[in-house]
Design a protein around this motif. Structure first.
Motif, PDB file in Angstrom:
ATOM      1  N   CYS A  41       1.029  -1.092   0.213  1.00 55.02           N
ATOM      2  CA  CYS A  41      -0.044  -0.032  -0.136  1.00 55.02           C
ATOM      3  C   CYS A  41       1.375   1.383  -0.449  1.00 55.02           C
ATOM      4  O   CYS A  41       1.731   1.019   0.739  1.00 55.02           O
ATOM      5  CB  CYS A  41      -1.025  -0.031   1.285  1.00 55.02           C
ATOM      6  SG  CYS A  41      -1.908   1.819   1.780  1.00 55.02           S
TER       7      CYS A  41
ATOM      8  N   ASP B   9      -8.704  -2.752   0.163  1.00 56.16           N
ATOM      9  CA  ASP B   9      -8.537  -0.715   1.008  1.00 56.16           C
ATOM     10  C   ASP B   9      -8.823   0.034  -0.712  1.00 56.16           C
ATOM     11  O   ASP B   9      -9.510   1.235  -0.658  1.00 56.16           O
ATOM     12  CB  ASP B   9      -7.450  -0.870   1.569  1.00 56.16           C
ATOM     13  CG  ASP B   9      -6.662   0.871   1.990  1.00 56.16           C
ATOM     14  OD1 ASP B   9      -7.506   1.257   1.355  1.00 56.16           O
ATOM     15  OD2 ASP B   9      -5.622   0.238   2.080  1.00 56.16           O
TER      16      ASP B   9
ATOM     17  N   SER C  26       0.502   3.643   1.986  1.00 56.45           N
ATOM     18  CA  SER C  26       1.059   4.151   3.296  1.00 56.45           C
ATOM     19  C   SER C  26       1.793   3.295   3.924  1.00 56.45           C
ATOM     20  O   SER C  26       2.261   3.346   4.826  1.00 56.45           O
ATOM     21  CB  SER C  26      -0.548   3.821   4.140  1.00 56.45           C
ATOM     22  OG  SER C  26      -1.033   3.002   4.526  1.00 56.45           O
TER      23      SER C  26
ATOM     24  N   HIS D 294      -1.987  -4.760   5.315  1.00 57.05           N
ATOM     25  CA  HIS D 294      -2.829  -4.963   5.927  1.00 57.05           C
ATOM     26  C   HIS D 294      -4.058  -5.040   4.755  1.00 57.05           C
ATOM     27  O   HIS D 294      -4.842  -4.766   5.032  1.00 57.05           O
ATOM     28  CB  HIS D 294      -3.365  -3.588   6.239  1.00 57.05           C
ATOM     29  CG  HIS D 294      -2.699  -2.665   5.387  1.00 57.05           C
ATOM     30  ND1 HIS D 294      -2.313  -1.476   5.610  1.00 57.05           N
ATOM     31  CD2 HIS D 294      -3.705  -2.055   4.827  1.00 57.05           C
ATOM     32  CE1 HIS D 294      -2.204  -0.388   4.461  1.00 57.05           C
ATOM     33  NE2 HIS D 294      -3.336  -1.144   3.630  1.00 57.05           N
ATOM     34  N   GLU D 295      -4.067  -5.094   3.251  1.00 61.01           N
ATOM     35  CA  GLU D 295      -4.213  -6.297   2.348  1.00 61.01           C
ATOM     36  C   GLU D 295      -4.462  -6.995   2.321  1.00 61.01           C
ATOM     37  O   GLU D 295      -3.354  -7.687   1.752  1.00 61.01           O
ATOM     38  CB  GLU D 295      -3.794  -4.769   1.275  1.00 61.01           C
ATOM     39  CG  GLU D 295      -4.625  -3.298   1.445  1.00 61.01           C
ATOM     40  CD  GLU D 295      -4.338  -2.472   0.492  1.00 61.01           C
ATOM     41  OE1 GLU D 295      -4.060  -2.759  -0.271  1.00 61.01           O
ATOM     42  OE2 GLU D 295      -3.272  -1.349   1.050  1.00 61.01           O
TER      43      GLU D 295
HETATM   44 ZN   LIG Z   1      -3.910   0.234   2.397  1.00 62.98          ZN
END
Ligand SMILES: [Zn+2]
Ligand SMILES: [Zn+2]
Length: 348
Positions: free
Chosen positions: A38, A154, A40, A57-58
């Protein structure tokens, strides 16, 4: 198992880490079949934030094991994990703000009991609050739709949140600031919501091409004042009805506010970094500029967007421009960092 571990700025590798196990009766253990890097994730990778350790986190994967209280998913189900875990039943979750779940949290950090929740870039992950968090994808683990479904974790949900927050509606005009995966998904979301004119700020021809595939009607290859002037000219000197702010810097905010018409709305989803000078409230006051948005509650949007992906009506998968094995995770981060790739899909 192997999982991505961030050791310091620019230093990431796929390391041996402990296998996760059920720690609470509401947990599920997922064998991750596809995950991704990501934008982020690049903040700690660049050293802008000081995070270390497990990351990502994905992800999408197959349920291996469930705790005694899990009811909505079963071993063997292919499931999509939104980028935070959430209970689905607290007041904030029931109101749709799953990212503000009273008992939820982030991947890669300890849960409320102090037990590490795995990052999403690895072979397995323990997902707390499985019933509130996971959504069954209703496809085989090797289905062609997996990359498109992975974006619902996301970027597609976040792009959709930008467009919804910007008030995009049929016949409207919207300007999208940011040509990363989220900005491109905001283009697709704006087209889905019926925007008549979608102006995208992009100085990268490869990204502009994806934006056009997603429904962009005008590409402005400029930034800052020049971009604002171009948007004003394209809209008869008025400005766009809405702006999707998908970057999160002071200059992207200035562009978004400058590009909307009186009474227009900035829908913002870019994680604010380096927005030092605050917002120009007097200019916003004079022109009735509205601001809505924030971290996207992708879990709320997931079921509807999932149905559309499965029906073939929505395909955000072109945001993935490269696919790598987990062992090459360092190359994936480097390619995202240099903007050589839009988004990197990782197969553990
Ligand atoms: Zn993300
Ligand atoms: Zn909750």
């Amino acid at each position: 198992m192997k999982a991505a571990v961030l050791h310091g700025p620019g230093q990431i590798s796929a390391d041996d880490v402990p296998d996760p196990g059920i720690a609470a009766p509401t947990d599920a253990i997922i064998k991750i079949t596809a995950c991704c890097v990501c934008g982020s994730d690049l903040w700690p990778y660049r050293g802008v934030t000081q995070r270390r350790g497990r990351i990502g986190h994905e992800f999408i994967g197959v349920v291996q094991e469930i705790g005694a209280e899990v009811r909505t998913v079963r071993p063997g189900d292919v499931v999509i994990a939104p980028f935070v875990y959430s209970c689905g039943s607290c007041p904030n979750c029931r109101a749709g703000w799953t990212t503000s779940c009273l008992v939820g949290g982030d991947y890669g950090f300890p849960d409320r009991d102090g037990v590490l929740v795995d990052g999403g870039q690895g072979e397995y992950a323990r997902v707390p609050l499985a019933d509130g968090t996971l959504v069954a994808a209703r496809v085989p683990a090797d289905d062609d739709s997996i990359p498109a479904l992975l974006t619902l974790s996301d970027v597609m949900g976040t792009g959709h949140h930008a467009a919804v927050s910007a008030g995009v509606r049929p016949g409207g005009t919207v300007v999208v600031i940011g040509d990363g995966a989220v900005g491109l998904c905001a283009v697709l979301a704006s087209a889905r919501l019926g925007a008549d004119r979608i102006i995208v700020l992009s100085t990268h021809p490869d990204r502009a091409l994806v934006a056009e595939t997603f429904g962009a009607t005008d590409i402005v290859a400029a930034r800052g004042h020049e971009a604002v002037a171009a948007v004003q000219e394209l809209t008869g000197g008025v400005g766009a009805d809405g702006a999707c702010e998908c970057v999160g810097t002071g200059s992207s905010w200035a562009t978004a506010i400058g590009a909307v018409r009186p009474g227009g709305t900035v829908g913002y989803v870019g994680v604010p970094n380096a927005v030092q000078d605050g917002l120009p409230l007097r200019d916003m006051f004079d022109r009735n500029v509205n601001v809505r948005g924030g971290v996207a509650p992708t879990r709320r949007y997931l079921p509807v967007l999932l149905d559309e992906v499965l029906a073939g009506a929505l395909d955000p998968s072109p945001v993935f421009t490269w696919s790598i094995p987990l062992a090459d995770i360092a190359k994936g981060y480097a390619a995202m960092d240099s903007r050589a790739q839009i988004k990197v899909l990782v197969r553990p």
